[in-house]
Design a protein around this motif. Structure first.
Motif, PDB file in Angstrom:
ATOM      1  N   UNK A 195      45.891 -48.159  80.347  1.00 56.79           N
ATOM      2  CA  UNK A 195      47.259 -48.253  79.813  1.00 56.79           C
ATOM      3  C   UNK A 195      47.346 -47.643  78.413  1.00 56.79           C
ATOM      4  N   UNK A 196      46.316 -47.867  77.600  1.00 53.75           N
ATOM      5  CA  UNK A 196      46.308 -47.291  76.246  1.00 53.75           C
ATOM      6  C   UNK A 196      46.296 -45.768  76.329  1.00 53.75           C
ATOM      7  N   UNK A 197      45.529 -45.240  77.283  1.00 53.51           N
ATOM      8  CA  UNK A 197      45.450 -43.787  77.433  1.00 53.51           C
ATOM      9  C   UNK A 197      46.741 -43.206  78.011  1.00 53.51           C
ATOM     10  N   UNK A 198      47.396 -43.972  78.872  1.00 47.24           N
ATOM     11  CA  UNK A 198      48.701 -43.536  79.408  1.00 47.24           C
ATOM     12  C   UNK A 198      49.715 -43.363  78.277  1.00 47.24           C
ATOM     13  N   UNK A 199      49.653 -44.261  77.314  1.00 48.80           N
ATOM     14  CA  UNK A 199      50.627 -44.234  76.212  1.00 48.80           C
ATOM     15  C   UNK A 199      50.223 -43.252  75.106  1.00 48.80           C
ATOM     16  N   UNK A 200      49.006 -42.750  75.166  1.00 47.16           N
ATOM     17  CA  UNK A 200      48.501 -41.910  74.069  1.00 47.16           C
ATOM     18  C   UNK A 200      49.062 -40.492  74.104  1.00 47.16           C
ATOM     19  N   UNK A 201      49.071 -39.878  72.926  1.00 48.46           N
ATOM     20  CA  UNK A 201      49.520 -38.481  72.801  1.00 48.46           C
ATOM     21  C   UNK A 201      48.342 -37.645  72.295  1.00 48.46           C
ATOM     22  N   UNK A 202      48.443 -36.358  72.515  1.00 52.38           N
ATOM     23  CA  UNK A 202      47.379 -35.449  72.058  1.00 52.38           C
ATOM     24  C   UNK A 202      47.162 -35.580  70.551  1.00 52.38           C
ATOM     25  N   UNK A 203      45.916 -35.541  70.137  1.00 55.50           N
ATOM     26  CA  UNK A 203      45.586 -35.638  68.713  1.00 55.50           C
ATOM     27  C   UNK A 203      45.273 -37.057  68.259  1.00 55.50           C
ATOM     28  N   UNK A 204      45.468 -38.002  69.113  1.00 55.56           N
ATOM     29  CA  UNK A 204      45.220 -39.416  68.732  1.00 55.56           C
ATOM     30  C   UNK A 204      43.743 -39.788  68.907  1.00 55.56           C
ATOM     31  N   UNK A 205      43.316 -40.771  68.123  1.00 57.41           N
ATOM     32  CA  UNK A 205      42.008 -41.408  68.360  1.00 57.41           C
ATOM     33  C   UNK A 205      42.274 -42.905  68.470  1.00 57.41           C
ATOM     34  N   UNK A 206      41.880 -43.505  69.565  1.00 56.70           N
ATOM     35  CA  UNK A 206      42.129 -44.943  69.783  1.00 56.70           C
ATOM     36  C   UNK A 206      40.814 -45.707  69.635  1.00 56.70           C
ATOM     37  N   UNK A 207      40.815 -46.706  68.773  1.00 61.29           N
ATOM     38  CA  UNK A 207      39.634 -47.567  68.606  1.00 61.29           C
ATOM     39  C   UNK A 207      39.873 -48.874  69.353  1.00 61.29           C
ATOM     40  N   UNK A 208      38.911 -49.298  70.126  1.00 60.95           N
ATOM     41  CA  UNK A 208      39.069 -50.534  70.900  1.00 60.95           C
ATOM     42  C   UNK A 208      37.899 -51.482  70.635  1.00 60.95           C
ATOM     43  N   UNK A 246      34.669 -41.887  81.517  1.00 59.98           N
ATOM     44  CA  UNK A 246      35.937 -41.300  81.981  1.00 59.98           C
ATOM     45  C   UNK A 246      35.616 -40.026  82.742  1.00 59.98           C
ATOM     46  N   UNK A 247      36.019 -40.013  84.016  1.00 58.44           N
ATOM     47  CA  UNK A 247      35.851 -38.807  84.828  1.00 58.44           C
ATOM     48  C   UNK A 247      37.203 -38.410  85.360  1.00 58.44           C
ATOM     49  N   UNK A 248      37.612 -37.174  85.043  1.00 55.64           N
ATOM     50  CA  UNK A 248      38.965 -36.684  85.342  1.00 55.64           C
ATOM     51  C   UNK A 248      39.960 -37.677  84.745  1.00 55.64           C
ATOM     52  N   UNK A 249      40.734 -38.345  85.585  1.00 57.56           N
ATOM     53  CA  UNK A 249      41.694 -39.304  85.021  1.00 57.56           C
ATOM     54  C   UNK A 249      41.391 -40.734  85.509  1.00 57.56           C
ATOM     55  N   UNK A 255      47.382 -36.443  81.500  1.00 57.40           N
ATOM     56  CA  UNK A 255      46.549 -35.305  81.906  1.00 57.40           C
ATOM     57  C   UNK A 255      45.793 -34.671  80.738  1.00 57.40           C
ATOM     58  N   UNK A 256      45.813 -35.297  79.585  1.00 59.00           N
ATOM     59  CA  UNK A 256      45.128 -34.730  78.411  1.00 59.00           C
ATOM     60  C   UNK A 256      43.606 -34.834  78.583  1.00 59.00           C
ATOM     61  N   UNK A 257      42.887 -34.030  77.801  1.00 64.11           N
ATOM     62  CA  UNK A 257      41.420 -34.081  77.814  1.00 64.11           C
ATOM     63  C   UNK A 257      40.989 -35.300  76.987  1.00 64.11           C
ATOM     64  N   UNK A 258      40.333 -36.260  77.611  1.00 63.94           N
ATOM     65  CA  UNK A 258      39.982 -37.509  76.907  1.00 63.94           C
ATOM     66  C   UNK A 258      38.479 -37.766  76.994  1.00 63.94           C
ATOM     67  N   UNK A 259      37.900 -38.132  75.854  1.00 61.45           N
ATOM     68  CA  UNK A 259      36.479 -38.503  75.871  1.00 61.45           C
ATOM     69  C   UNK A 259      36.308 -39.908  75.286  1.00 61.45           C
ATOM     70  N   UNK A 289      35.605 -45.772  70.981  1.00 59.29           N
ATOM     71  CA  UNK A 289      36.788 -45.011  70.600  1.00 59.29           C
ATOM     72  C   UNK A 289      37.042 -43.860  71.573  1.00 59.29           C
ATOM     73  N   UNK A 290      38.310 -43.535  71.692  1.00 61.42           N
ATOM     74  CA  UNK A 290      38.744 -42.551  72.680  1.00 61.42           C
ATOM     75  C   UNK A 290      39.458 -41.410  71.956  1.00 61.42           C
ATOM     76  N   UNK A 291      38.980 -40.207  72.200  1.00 63.77           N
ATOM     77  CA  UNK A 291      39.558 -39.031  71.545  1.00 63.77           C
ATOM     78  C   UNK A 291      40.444 -38.316  72.558  1.00 63.77           C
ATOM     79  N   UNK A 292      41.720 -38.179  72.206  1.00 61.16           N
ATOM     80  CA  UNK A 292      42.679 -37.514  73.102  1.00 61.16           C
ATOM     81  C   UNK A 292      42.955 -36.118  72.539  1.00 61.16           C
TER      82      UNK A 292
END
Lengths: 165, 130
Positions: B53-66, B88-91, B110-114, B126-129
């Protein structure tokens, strides 16, 4: 001291203890036995994403009436509707998205696009917990010439097996 | 000839048995509650859905710490490498806190997320979008 009475009290004590324990076990099982249902939030996020993709700051985004958007608006809006390969989800799409743009004054349909599993639409309006979650939103927007439009959006999320049972 | 019973000793024994039974009963209940609320399966599902859900709401350029302190404790208990808890593999995001495949949930961004384990705090992912 009345020994018979003491024994009777201890039996009642255990009966009460069992009743309380059974109630706690039942409540915990009811709450934690089911998966977390996040479909409402998911549908909400999906519809917000489409709304931001179609309109920004009250104006229709460039390319909304273009061929790229009409051809595959999921891609245009940077969406990936693929799901994990469990419960046969790969064969049956779990999302449905719909965008409808109408002229505000005449309600003439200018654009109507759909993506995902169209069969999911049949479940909307029925309040069953096992059914997919449907969400509809409307917004108003202007184009560069100042013409106003009404945009109807719909998002449906199924994913029942991982959210209800 | 009837043997005279020791009444004081009898009362004490009865009370002790009664107390022990109560304690056993309450302990079983506490163990059940703990096993249900903080089990690896519950945590896996909770974190997989939360991250999706956090990744669904995320925009490109964001870094999310959990913050994932409780999940890391569980992984440590089950000898799972911290770096492989979230993948994370594909989506599709997968959270694994015990032996097995873990719990997977898809997101539609559909952004590239690691996903990376924060080796400094050792309590966060942390997740890099991009």
């Amino acid at each position: 001291m009345n020994k018979k009475g003491d024994k009777l009290i201890s039996v009642y004590w255990f009966v009460i203890l069992f009743i309380v324990a059974a109630a706690i076990v039942y409540m915990v099982h009811t709450f934690y036995g089911k998966p977390y249902d996040v479909r409402q939030i998911e549908a909400d996020l999906l519809i917000s994403k489409i709304a931001r993709c179609v309109s920004e700051g009250g104006y229709l985004k460039e390319g909304v009436f273009g061929e790229d958007f009409k051809g595959n608006f999921g891609n245009f809006c940077n969406l990936n509707l693929q799901v994990e390969d469990s419960y046969g989800w790969r064969e049956q799409e779990q999302y449905y998205l719909g965008v409808e743009i109408l002229k505000f004054d005449s309600y003439e349909k200018v654009l109507s696009l759909q993506e995902g599993n169209k069969q999911l639409k049949d479940f909307c309006g029925q309040n069953e917990k096992n059914f997919p979650i449907c969400l509809e939103r409307s917004l108003y927007s202007l184009d560069k010439e100042g013409n106003s439009y009404k945009i109807n959006l719909i998002s449906i999320v199924r994913k029942t097996e991982k959210n209800v049972y | 000839m009837r043997k005279k019973s020791n009444k004081k000793g009898e009362i004490l024994t009865e009370n002790i048995i009664f107390l022990i039974l109560n304690l056993v009963f309450l302990s079983i209940l506490a163990i059940f509650l703990f096993s249900r609320t903080a089990s690896a399966a519950v945590l896996e599902e909770r974190y997989a859905k939360q991250i999706a859900l956090a990744l669904d709401a995320a925009e490109s350029g964001m870094i999310i710490h959990l913050e994932m302190g409780d999940a890391l404790k569980m992984a440590e208990k089950n000898s799972i490498n911290f770096g492989t808890i979230v993948t994370i593999r594909e989506n599709i995001v997968t959270v694994r806190l015990r032996d097995g495949a873990g719990y997977s949930y898809s997101f539609f961004n559909n952004a590239q997320i690691t996903a990376r384990f924060d080796t400094e705090s050792e309590e966060k992912y942390y997740f890099v979008i991009e």
